[in-house]
Design a protein around this motif. Structure first.
Motif, PDB file in Angstrom:
ATOM      1  N   UNK A   4     -49.473 -83.134  35.370  1.00 52.39           N
ATOM      2  CA  UNK A   4     -50.189 -83.740  36.499  1.00 52.39           C
ATOM      3  C   UNK A   4     -51.625 -83.257  36.431  1.00 52.39           C
ATOM      4  N   UNK A   5     -52.592 -84.138  36.663  1.00 59.53           N
ATOM      5  CA  UNK A   5     -53.992 -83.766  36.474  1.00 59.53           C
ATOM      6  C   UNK A   5     -54.903 -84.774  37.165  1.00 59.53           C
ATOM      7  N   UNK A  33     -68.675 -81.546  34.633  1.00 58.70           N
ATOM      8  CA  UNK A  33     -69.657 -80.476  34.822  1.00 58.70           C
ATOM      9  C   UNK A  33     -69.120 -79.175  34.233  1.00 58.70           C
ATOM     10  N   UNK A  34     -69.627 -78.748  33.056  1.00 63.85           N
ATOM     11  CA  UNK A  34     -69.184 -77.476  32.475  1.00 63.85           C
ATOM     12  C   UNK A  34     -69.386 -76.333  33.476  1.00 63.85           C
ATOM     13  N   UNK A  35     -68.383 -75.491  33.593  1.00 63.66           N
ATOM     14  CA  UNK A  35     -68.451 -74.387  34.543  1.00 63.66           C
ATOM     15  C   UNK A  35     -67.785 -74.705  35.866  1.00 63.66           C
ATOM     16  N   UNK A  36     -67.605 -75.979  36.166  1.00 59.95           N
ATOM     17  CA  UNK A  36     -66.943 -76.386  37.402  1.00 59.95           C
ATOM     18  C   UNK A  36     -65.627 -77.106  37.137  1.00 59.95           C
ATOM     19  N   UNK A  37     -65.496 -77.721  35.964  1.00 60.52           N
ATOM     20  CA  UNK A  37     -64.287 -78.482  35.635  1.00 60.52           C
ATOM     21  C   UNK A  37     -63.472 -77.746  34.583  1.00 60.52           C
ATOM     22  N   UNK A  38     -62.161 -77.692  34.797  1.00 64.85           N
ATOM     23  CA  UNK A  38     -61.248 -77.067  33.831  1.00 64.85           C
ATOM     24  C   UNK A  38     -60.441 -78.160  33.150  1.00 64.85           C
ATOM     25  N   UNK A  39     -60.627 -78.306  31.842  1.00 67.96           N
ATOM     26  CA  UNK A  39     -59.996 -79.375  31.065  1.00 67.96           C
ATOM     27  C   UNK A  39     -58.566 -78.985  30.688  1.00 67.96           C
ATOM     28  N   UNK A  40     -57.671 -79.968  30.766  1.00 63.91           N
ATOM     29  CA  UNK A  40     -56.287 -79.772  30.324  1.00 63.91           C
ATOM     30  C   UNK A  40     -56.250 -79.768  28.798  1.00 63.91           C
ATOM     31  N   UNK A  41     -55.971 -78.618  28.223  1.00 63.78           N
ATOM     32  CA  UNK A  41     -55.929 -78.495  26.760  1.00 63.78           C
ATOM     33  C   UNK A  41     -54.500 -78.569  26.231  1.00 63.78           C
ATOM     34  N   UNK A  42     -53.541 -78.763  27.134  1.00 62.53           N
ATOM     35  CA  UNK A  42     -52.144 -78.847  26.730  1.00 62.53           C
ATOM     36  C   UNK A  42     -51.741 -80.315  26.585  1.00 62.53           C
ATOM     37  N   UNK A  43     -50.635 -80.531  25.938  1.00 57.54           N
ATOM     38  CA  UNK A  43     -50.070 -81.876  25.827  1.00 57.54           C
ATOM     39  C   UNK A  43     -48.586 -81.794  26.170  1.00 57.54           C
ATOM     40  N   UNK A  44     -48.316 -81.440  27.421  1.00 57.87           N
ATOM     41  CA  UNK A  44     -46.948 -81.224  27.864  1.00 57.87           C
ATOM     42  C   UNK A  44     -46.261 -82.556  28.162  1.00 57.87           C
ATOM     43  N   UNK A 100     -43.505 -92.107  30.140  1.00 58.51           N
ATOM     44  CA  UNK A 100     -44.838 -92.471  29.671  1.00 58.51           C
ATOM     45  C   UNK A 100     -45.931 -91.736  30.421  1.00 58.51           C
ATOM     46  N   UNK A 101     -47.163 -92.191  30.228  1.00 61.50           N
ATOM     47  CA  UNK A 101     -48.345 -91.633  30.879  1.00 61.50           C
ATOM     48  C   UNK A 101     -48.871 -92.663  31.867  1.00 61.50           C
ATOM     49  N   UNK A 102     -49.079 -92.224  33.115  1.00 65.00           N
ATOM     50  CA  UNK A 102     -49.485 -93.131  34.183  1.00 65.00           C
ATOM     51  C   UNK A 102     -50.853 -92.679  34.706  1.00 65.00           C
ATOM     52  N   UNK A 103     -51.912 -93.278  34.154  1.00 62.06           N
ATOM     53  CA  UNK A 103     -53.278 -92.913  34.530  1.00 62.06           C
ATOM     54  C   UNK A 103     -53.934 -93.919  35.466  1.00 62.06           C
ATOM     55  N   UNK A 104     -53.259 -95.024  35.742  1.00 62.22           N
ATOM     56  CA  UNK A 104     -53.847 -96.059  36.590  1.00 62.22           C
ATOM     57  C   UNK A 104     -53.063 -96.278  37.874  1.00 62.22           C
ATOM     58  N   UNK A 105     -52.048 -95.457  38.111  1.00 63.13           N
ATOM     59  CA  UNK A 105     -51.173 -95.726  39.253  1.00 63.13           C
ATOM     60  C   UNK A 105     -51.531 -94.935  40.506  1.00 63.13           C
ATOM     61  N   UNK A 106     -51.834 -93.632  40.379  1.00 60.79           N
ATOM     62  CA  UNK A 106     -51.997 -92.772  41.546  1.00 60.79           C
ATOM     63  C   UNK A 106     -53.455 -92.325  41.714  1.00 60.79           C
ATOM     64  N   UNK A 107     -53.851 -92.099  42.960  1.00 61.23           N
ATOM     65  CA  UNK A 107     -55.195 -91.573  43.225  1.00 61.23           C
ATOM     66  C   UNK A 107     -55.196 -90.815  44.546  1.00 61.23           C
ATOM     67  N   UNK A 108     -56.103 -89.840  44.641  1.00 58.23           N
ATOM     68  CA  UNK A 108     -56.322 -89.069  45.863  1.00 58.23           C
ATOM     69  C   UNK A 108     -57.393 -89.775  46.683  1.00 58.23           C
ATOM     70  N   UNK A 109     -57.082 -90.030  47.953  1.00 52.98           N
ATOM     71  CA  UNK A 109     -58.027 -90.739  48.830  1.00 52.98           C
ATOM     72  C   UNK A 109     -58.040 -90.082  50.202  1.00 52.98           C
ATOM     73  N   UNK A 110     -59.093 -90.387  50.954  1.00 50.46           N
ATOM     74  CA  UNK A 110     -59.245 -89.821  52.289  1.00 50.46           C
ATOM     75  C   UNK A 110     -59.357 -90.900  53.353  1.00 50.46           C
TER      76      UNK A 110
END
Length: 261
Positions: free
Chosen positions: A81-82, A66-77, A157-167
Motif C-alpha cells: 500500500x502506498x 521532493x527529496x528529503x520529504x518523500x520516502x520512496x518504496x524500494x520494495x516489490x512486495x 494485481x496492482x491497482x493504481x487508479x482505483x483508490x484515493x485519499x480525499x477531504x
C-alpha cells in the motif's frame, strides 16, 4: 589582594551567568513550526500491515517529488500500500499547504482475491472537524474513515487508479483528480450483447475498462478513434453478472454499474 581577586572573579562569573541566562531566555522564544500529518494503516487479505504518512509541509514541499520529504518504496512486495506521485510509489509523501480539494492517489498491490482495509492510524495537528475520505473509483463511493475502516474487495494485481485519499466529496481540483463528466451514457444492449456508449459531451472518450465487483479488470478498449456519438463494444464472451464500466475521457471519467444477462 587575594580577596579582591576572588571577588572580581565572582562578579565576572555572575555576569557570564546572566548573559547566558538571557540568551537562553531568548532561545525559548523560538517556536518550532507545527505541521499537519496523517498516518494511514492498511491490512491486506492475508493481514499484511503497512502504515503510510502524508505531511502538509507548507512552503517546504510541493505536490511533486521532493527529496528529503518523500520516502520512496524500494520494495516489490506481493501485497503493499502506498501513495502514488508521478508514477512513483511513496511510503511518506510531503506536500504543500492543506487544500480541501486536493486528491492524493493511493496504490494497492495484491497477490490474491480478498478484502483490504484502510483506516486512520494517527493524526498530528489535524482539525477534528475535517472529514477524511477514501474514494473508490470502481464502486464510485466515498467512505469517511473517521467513522471506521474502509473495506473493499480486490483481485490479483496492482491497482493504481482505483483508490484515493480525499477531504471532500465535491473535490474538483488537485493532484490526480478525475472530475465526473456529464452527457455520456452507458448501457447494456441485450439484443446483441454489447455495451453502448453515447457521447454527447465535448470530451473525447479515450479508454473503456470493464471491472467485476472484485475490482479486477476483465477487458479494456481503446475508443479514442471510434465514432464518439455511438460507441459499441462486444461483451458476449463474458459471464452474466454485475460489472462496472469506467469511461476515461479527455476531461474526466464516468463510472456506471451494469448487469450483463
Amino acid at each position: 589582594m587575594k580577596k579582591i581577586y576572588k571577588h572580581a572573579c565572582a562578579i565576572l562569573l555572575l555576569g557570564l551567568l546572566m548573559i547566558t541566562s538571557n540568551a537562553l531566555a531568548q532561545d525559548d522564544d523560538f517556536e518550532t513550526p507545527v505541521y499537519t500529518k496523517i498516518r494511514l494503516g492498511f491490512h491486506s487479505h492475508n493481514n499484511f500491515y503497512r502504515q503510510i504518512l502524508i505531511g502538509f509541509e507548507e512552503d517546504n514541499a510541493t505536490e511533486g517529488i521532493d527529496p528529503g520529504f518523500d520516502a520512496v518504496n524500494v520494495f516489490n512486495l506481493p501485497n503493499d500500500f502506498y501513495f502514488l506521485c508521478d508514477n512513483t510509489e511513496l511510503f511518506i509523501q510531503g506536500v504543500g499547504y492543506y487544500n480541501t480539494n486536493n486528491v492524493y492517489p493511493l496504490g494497492v498491490r495484491s497477490n490474491s482475491v480478498g478484502t483490504i482495509t484502510i483506516n486512520i492510524d494517527a493524526t498530528e495537528n489535524w482539525d477534528p472537524t475535517q472529514e477524511v475520505y477514501i474514494y473508490d473509483a470502481v464502486m464510485n463511493t466515498f467512505s469517511n474513515i473517521k467513522n471506521g475502516p474502509f473495506t473493499a474487495n480486490v483481485g490479483i494485481g496492482t491497482f493504481n487508479d482505483r483508490f484515493s485519499l480525499r477531504f471532500s466529496t465535491q473535490s474538483t481540483l488537485g493532484v490526480g483528480n478525475t472530475p465526473i463528466v456529464s452527457n455520456i451514457s452507458v448501457n447494456y444492449v441485450t439484443t446483441d450483447k454489447t455495451l453502448s456508449i453515447l457521447n454527447n459531451s465535448t470530451s473525447t472518450a479515450t479508454t473503456v475498462t470493464l471491472y467485476n465487483l472484485s475490482g479486477q479488470s476483465v477487458n479494456t478498449w481503446n475508443v479514442s478513434k471510434m465514432n464518439q456519438t455511438s460507441i459499441s463494444l462486444p461483451v458476449s464472451n463474458l459471464s452474466a453478472g454485475v460489472y462496472l464500466v469506467n469511461v476515461d475521457t479527455s476531461n474526466g471519467a464516468v463510472t456506471k454499474k451494469i448487469l450483463l444477462k
